[in-house]
Design an enzyme around this catalytic site. Sequence first.
Site, short mmCIF file in Angstrom:
data_model
loop_
_atom_site.label_atom_id
_atom_site.label_comp_id
_atom_site.label_asym_id
_atom_site.label_seq_id
_atom_site.Cartn_x
_atom_site.Cartn_y
_atom_site.Cartn_z
CB THR A 36 -22.66 -6.26 -8.07
OG1 THR A 36 -22.79 -6.32 -9.50
CG2 THR A 36 -21.52 -7.18 -7.63
CB ALA A 37 -26.58 -4.04 -9.94
CD GLU A 75 14.02 5.58 11.07
OE1 GLU A 75 14.42 4.67 10.33
OE2 GLU A 75 13.14 6.41 10.72
#
Length: 380
Positions: free
Chosen positions: A164-165, A55
Amino acid sequence: MFSAQDSLWMAQALRLAERGLYTTSPNPRVGCMLVREGSVVGEGWHECAGEPHAEVHALQAAGEAAHGATAYVTLEPCSHHGRTPPCADALVQAGVARVVVAVQDPNPQVAGQGIEKLRAAGIEVECGLMEAAARELNIGFFARMTRGMPWVRSKIAMSLDGRTALNNGESKWITGDAARQNVQHWRARSCVVLTGIGTVLADDPQLNVRGIETSRQPLRAVVDSRLQMPSSARLLQQHPSPSGGGAGGGGESGGGSVLIYTAMQDAQKIAALEQAGARVVVLPDASGQVDTAAVLHDLAAQGCNEVLVEAGSKLNGALLKAGLVDELVLYLAPQLLGDMARGMAQLGELASLEQRIELEWKDVRHVGKDLRIVARVKKG
């Protein structure tokens, strides 16, 4: 109640607010448009904590033209003295005639008082235009203010079969360059990147923002129940960003760029890690592990709005089982790694489907050769 023009100007205010996506922490992202007789006379957004709010920037740009204008603000103007004076007072002094607010500020120090101050000064105030978008832009700020915990987003890169792996730990790289670069945007908007000691020992990550221009690096936090963090870890070789900051001006990291949460009171190890630049916090639970809920409360107390979890299956599983994850950002590679590869989260065996964790899709898109899915965890 609201006209098509109102929607147009508020949409522009929201776009302005997005410019502070990476920089306003711990403050919310806020934009403001000042419009008089159908023309823009001023605009602004909150750029950084401690600097003028949206503002104020808009009023400075408008000057005398702000008198009689309508202000479109994405969050209720503040009514209290913090690092800066109240924005509600500035709007009153400038003589604006009307204020359109997207959403009420959840901060207990404001919580409707800014709107009341404006109305008491004879200014017409309307609230609720594009509220959902304004909340979404500041989802972490709303979470911290309403529940005392940050918004927790877990990023997981995995194969199409949820791995993931490989079983031997090899994971570089499952996803492509575009997906890995996309992750940097999630890091940049986050206040903290949280991982587990297993990930540190296996991958020695940096967990910093790379390839994106930003003045603020996120805090890095590690859940390390037995204080196994080596002083040679790359996490400890980096220095905090000079422009970073946290709640109350104390800095999100409380004096360092790395936080280590542990369950051990080992004065010698703690001293060595603090000498290496970390800050160690002891938060044990009843089982002798780190109390993950207490970790999130501690991060919220430091002004952290959004937490990005980049961890292995153990920490991901613990957070999911405890109901502490709000959102999953999943990068799915078009490949299969087989049932001997490591999964995304250790959830244990479910005895019935009633125990399952249900998700709600929020966004699905291609990122390079991979698929990115953003999903919210259904709660309650």
